[in-house]
Design an enzyme around this catalytic site. Structure first.
Site, PDB file in Angstrom:
ATOM      1  N   GLY A  11       0.829  -1.216   0.000  1.00  0.00           N
ATOM      2  CA  GLY A  11       0.000   0.000   0.000  1.00  0.00           C
ATOM      3  C   GLY A  11       0.857   1.257   0.000  1.00  0.00           C
ATOM      4  CG  PHE A  12       0.271   6.090   0.749  1.00  0.00           C
ATOM      5  CD1 PHE A  12       1.362   6.735   0.167  1.00  0.00           C
ATOM      6  CD2 PHE A  12      -0.387   6.713   1.812  1.00  0.00           C
ATOM      7  CE1 PHE A  12       1.793   7.965   0.648  1.00  0.00           C
ATOM      8  CE2 PHE A  12       0.037   7.937   2.286  1.00  0.00           C
ATOM      9  CZ  PHE A  12       1.130   8.563   1.711  1.00  0.00           C
ATOM     10  CG  ASP A  32      -0.929  -5.627   0.200  1.00  0.00           C
ATOM     11  OD1 ASP A  32      -0.464  -4.606   0.722  1.00  0.00           O
ATOM     12  OD2 ASP A  32      -2.086  -5.667  -0.298  1.00  0.00           O
ATOM     13  CG  LEU A  72       1.171  -0.063   8.095  1.00  0.00           C
ATOM     14  CD1 LEU A  72       1.950  -0.493   9.331  1.00  0.00           C
ATOM     15  CD2 LEU A  72       2.146   0.484   7.063  1.00  0.00           C
ATOM     16  CE  LYS A  90     -15.838 -12.032   7.885  1.00  0.00           C
ATOM     17  NZ  LYS A  90     -16.058 -12.798   6.646  1.00  0.00           N
ATOM     18  CG  ASN A  98      -5.610 -14.391  12.085  1.00  0.00           C
ATOM     19  OD1 ASN A  98      -5.869 -15.260  12.922  1.00  0.00           O
ATOM     20  ND2 ASN A  98      -6.374 -14.171  11.021  1.00  0.00           N
ATOM     21  CE1 TYR A 144      -9.055   2.573   8.489  1.00  0.00           C
ATOM     22  CE2 TYR A 144      -9.669   4.694   9.417  1.00  0.00           C
ATOM     23  CZ  TYR A 144      -8.703   3.842   8.900  1.00  0.00           C
ATOM     24  OH  TYR A 144      -7.393   4.262   8.807  1.00  0.00           O
ATOM     25  NE  ARG A 185      -6.153   7.823   1.526  1.00  0.00           N
ATOM     26  CZ  ARG A 185      -5.287   6.980   2.096  1.00  0.00           C
ATOM     27  NH1 ARG A 185      -5.042   7.061   3.378  1.00  0.00           N
ATOM     28  NH2 ARG A 185      -4.668   6.060   1.381  1.00  0.00           N
TER      29      ARG A 185
HETATM   30  P1  NAD Z   1      -3.508   1.718   1.594  1.00  0.00           P
HETATM   31  O1  NAD Z   1      -4.904   1.372   1.253  1.00  0.00           O
HETATM   32  O2  NAD Z   1      -2.643   2.320   0.546  1.00  0.00           O
HETATM   33  O3  NAD Z   1      -2.739   0.438   2.169  1.00  0.00           O
HETATM   34  C1  NAD Z   1      -3.362  -0.597   2.858  1.00  0.00           C
HETATM   35  C2  NAD Z   1      -2.773  -1.914   2.353  1.00  0.00           C
HETATM   36  O4  NAD Z   1      -3.373  -3.002   3.086  1.00  0.00           O
HETATM   37  C3  NAD Z   1      -3.078  -2.172   0.880  1.00  0.00           C
HETATM   38  O5  NAD Z   1      -1.895  -2.574   0.228  1.00  0.00           O
HETATM   39  C4  NAD Z   1      -4.118  -3.283   0.891  1.00  0.00           C
HETATM   40  O6  NAD Z   1      -4.112  -4.070  -0.258  1.00  0.00           O
HETATM   41  C5  NAD Z   1      -3.723  -4.031   2.151  1.00  0.00           C
HETATM   42  N1  NAD Z   1      -4.817  -4.802   2.757  1.00  0.00           N
HETATM   43  C6  NAD Z   1      -6.086  -4.378   3.028  1.00  0.00           C
HETATM   44  N2  NAD Z   1      -6.794  -5.362   3.597  1.00  0.00           N
HETATM   45  C7  NAD Z   1      -5.963  -6.436   3.702  1.00  0.00           C
HETATM   46  C8  NAD Z   1      -6.111  -7.752   4.201  1.00  0.00           C
HETATM   47  N3  NAD Z   1      -7.278  -8.177   4.704  1.00  0.00           N
HETATM   48  N4  NAD Z   1      -5.036  -8.587   4.144  1.00  0.00           N
HETATM   49  C9  NAD Z   1      -3.864  -8.181   3.614  1.00  0.00           C
HETATM   50  N5  NAD Z   1      -3.663  -6.941   3.123  1.00  0.00           N
HETATM   51  C10 NAD Z   1      -4.700  -6.079   3.167  1.00  0.00           C
HETATM   52  O7  NAD Z   1      -3.582   2.663   2.875  1.00  0.00           O
HETATM   53  P2  NAD Z   1      -2.442   3.441   3.656  1.00  0.00           P
HETATM   54  O8  NAD Z   1      -2.793   4.862   3.623  1.00  0.00           O
HETATM   55  O9  NAD Z   1      -1.087   3.013   3.225  1.00  0.00           O
HETATM   56  O10 NAD Z   1      -2.716   2.929   5.144  1.00  0.00           O
HETATM   57  C11 NAD Z   1      -1.876   1.973   5.782  1.00  0.00           C
HETATM   58  C12 NAD Z   1      -2.315   1.824   7.245  1.00  0.00           C
HETATM   59  O11 NAD Z   1      -2.191   3.072   7.916  1.00  0.00           O
HETATM   60  C13 NAD Z   1      -3.771   1.381   7.398  1.00  0.00           C
HETATM   61  O12 NAD Z   1      -3.845   0.465   8.468  1.00  0.00           O
HETATM   62  C14 NAD Z   1      -4.486   2.649   7.757  1.00  0.00           C
HETATM   63  O13 NAD Z   1      -5.625   2.395   8.535  1.00  0.00           O
HETATM   64  C15 NAD Z   1      -3.413   3.401   8.537  1.00  0.00           C
HETATM   65  N6  NAD Z   1      -3.661   4.858   8.500  1.00  0.00           N
HETATM   66  C16 NAD Z   1      -3.405   5.564   7.361  1.00  0.00           C
HETATM   67  C17 NAD Z   1      -3.657   6.941   7.332  1.00  0.00           C
HETATM   68  C18 NAD Z   1      -3.380   7.783   6.127  1.00  0.00           C
HETATM   69  O14 NAD Z   1      -3.624   8.989   6.162  1.00  0.00           O
HETATM   70  N7  NAD Z   1      -2.854   7.247   5.050  1.00  0.00           N
HETATM   71  C19 NAD Z   1      -4.181   7.564   8.472  1.00  0.00           C
HETATM   72  C20 NAD Z   1      -4.453   6.794   9.601  1.00  0.00           C
HETATM   73  C21 NAD Z   1      -4.157   5.443   9.603  1.00  0.00           C
HETATM   74  N1  UDP Z   2     -12.814  16.007   1.171  1.00  0.00           N
HETATM   75  C1  UDP Z   2     -13.260  16.956   0.264  1.00  0.00           C
HETATM   76  N2  UDP Z   2     -13.229  16.650  -1.062  1.00  0.00           N
HETATM   77  C2  UDP Z   2     -12.766  15.463  -1.540  1.00  0.00           C
HETATM   78  C3  UDP Z   2     -12.307  14.492  -0.606  1.00  0.00           C
HETATM   79  C4  UDP Z   2     -12.361  14.792   0.735  1.00  0.00           C
HETATM   80  O1  UDP Z   2     -13.665  18.065   0.641  1.00  0.00           O
HETATM   81  O2  UDP Z   2     -12.763  15.273  -2.767  1.00  0.00           O
HETATM   82  C5  UDP Z   2     -12.838  16.342   2.604  1.00  0.00           C
HETATM   83  C6  UDP Z   2     -13.530  15.302   3.484  1.00  0.00           C
HETATM   84  O3  UDP Z   2     -14.914  15.578   3.558  1.00  0.00           O
HETATM   85  C7  UDP Z   2     -12.821  15.498   4.799  1.00  0.00           C
HETATM   86  C8  UDP Z   2     -11.405  15.917   4.398  1.00  0.00           C
HETATM   87  O4  UDP Z   2     -11.507  16.376   3.048  1.00  0.00           O
HETATM   88  O5  UDP Z   2     -13.410  16.555   5.529  1.00  0.00           O
HETATM   89  C9  UDP Z   2     -10.400  14.781   4.479  1.00  0.00           C
HETATM   90  O6  UDP Z   2     -10.923  13.676   3.801  1.00  0.00           O
HETATM   91  P1  UDP Z   2     -10.103  12.323   3.591  1.00  0.00           P
HETATM   92  O7  UDP Z   2     -11.041  11.338   2.987  1.00  0.00           O
HETATM   93  O8  UDP Z   2      -8.834  12.615   2.879  1.00  0.00           O
HETATM   94  O9  UDP Z   2      -9.670  11.885   5.069  1.00  0.00           O
HETATM   95  P2  UDP Z   2     -10.492  11.696   6.433  1.00  0.00           P
HETATM   96  O10 UDP Z   2     -11.872  12.279   6.308  1.00  0.00           O
HETATM   97  O11 UDP Z   2     -10.500  10.235   6.645  1.00  0.00           O
HETATM   98  O12 UDP Z   2      -9.673  12.454   7.403  1.00  0.00           O
END
Ligand code: NAD
Ligand code: UDP
Length: 334
Positions: A11-12, A32, A72, A90, A98, A144, A185
């Protein structure tokens, strides 16, 4: 050198973490199911002999010999985690069980990627770790938010009950290269819309706030948290845990939760204008309905991260957005 499992490694955030752990000389096992991740994010790591990729879903058990686990795996953007909400719960509940079971069995240290969403639509501002949050348990974001809250509960109970070495990080909005173009996002949406000259879709009036952290700063915080301190014998500290509701605060035993995020706060409207200015776009703003339960404000208090980890963000929003815009230019224009 350690052998380190990164779930959600394609992922990211996971792909940046895998890259950094490899650069530090470790062996990395990236696991993944490719729900939102992609091979493109890790293709440049495939030739590295210390890198392994496993296609697996964490809701099924797996046995691997590793020293550390960064958990993650979970969809992170609202449109992705709401696509199959039961699966999201889940992943965060059964998947975390797990991974904790694995950590217990092979005596690995495990770090859980939690989220600022555990604070819900916060009534305290900025958010400190001892704030219990304001989460709707039955809304569209609950799969979530509550999934991640249960994941934290499970981490704490495996720690109290089984002495598993845990770490909990509450990640605030993070951005950077390798965010998926279509993940909905705000950062990816606004940049892609600006680059294509499409309307910028502001939800609500845009006066809600978010605080954005560049991915390299976040990864640095995750690694610092994983590697600091040792886990003490809990039996001597049980009463302290129960009284405060928070884990014991001994310096050598800091397990979190800790906020990792950039405290620089923006309204979504300001943010849209910034993206338009930085991309030189002719896009206009379009105002759309605010999604249900969208938090009105969000800003991390990072005092604990500064004190316990010596961590604070280093990349400014202008620098981070510049790098991110360049990435999306490549993706959008091919
Ligand atoms: P992302 O969607 O890019 O990455 C998540 C990865 O998890 C993906 O590669 C996806 O394929 C994999 N995945 C999902 N479900 C799975 C499963 N059941 N088994 C195996 N792999 C699975 O998102 P991200 O932004 O890189 O987020 C990574 C982690 O950080 C997540 O746990 C997310 O909740 C947490 N997080 C991210 C942010 C953010 O702003 N990016 C903020 C808060 C928390
Ligand atoms: N948002 C927006 N336009 C978009 C996508 C998101 O105005 O095209 C707003 C959304 O309503 C939220 C904020 O931007 O208030 C951040 O949204 P994001 O989905 O990135 O993250 P989260 O809400 O999970 O913090």
């Amino acid at each position: 050198m350690k052998r380190i499992l990164v779930t959600g490694g394609a992922g990211f955030i996971g792909s940046h973490l895998c890259e950094r752990l490899l650069n530090e000389g470790n062996e990395v096992v990236c696991l993944d199911n490719f729900f939102t991740g992609s091979k493109d994010n890790i293709i440049h790591l495939m030739d590295n002999k210390r890198f392994e990729l496993i296609r697996h879903d964490i809701i099924e058990p797996i046995l691997l010999e590793v020293d550390q686990i960064y958990n993650l795996a979970s969809p992170a953007s609202p449109i992705h985690y709401q696509y199959n909400p039961v699966k999201t719960t889940k992943t965060n509940v059964m998947g975390t069980i797990n991974m904790l079971g694995l950590a217990k069995r092979v005596r690995a240290r495990i770090l859980q990627a939690s989220t600022s969403e555990v604070y819900g639509d916060p009534t305290e501002h900025p958010q400190k770790e001892d704030y219990w949050g304001n989460v709707n348990p039955i809304g569209p974001r609950s799969c979530y938010d509550e999934g991640k809250r249960v994941a934290e509960t499970l981490m704490m109970d495996y720690y109290r009950q089984n002495n598993v070495a845990i770490r909990i990080v509450r990640i605030f909005n993070t951005y950077g290269p390798r965010m998926a173009l279509n993940d909905g996002r705000v950062v990816s949406n606004f940049i892609v819309q600006a680059l294509k000259g499409e309307d910028i879709t502001v939800y609500g009036e845009g006066n809600q706030t978010r605080s954005f952290c560049y991915v390299s700063d976040l990864v640095d915080g995750l690694i610092r948290m994983m590697n600091q301190g040792t886990v003490p014998d809990l039996r001597t500290q049980r009463s302290e845990v129960v009284e405060s509701g928070l884990p014991p605060a001994k310096k050598e035993s800091f397990i979190g939760p800790v906020n990792i995020g950039n405290p620089h706060e923006h309204t979504i409207l300001e943010f849209a204008e910034k993206i338009i200015a930085m991309t030189g776009s002719k896009s206009r703003l379009s105002f759309n309905p605010l999604p249900q339960d969208d938090p009105k404000q969000r800003q991390p208090d990072i005092t604990l991260a500064k004190e316990k980890l010596g961590w604070s963000p280093r990349v400014s929003i202008d620098e981070g957005l510049g790098l991110t815009i360049n990435y999306f230019k490549m993706k959008v224009r091919g």
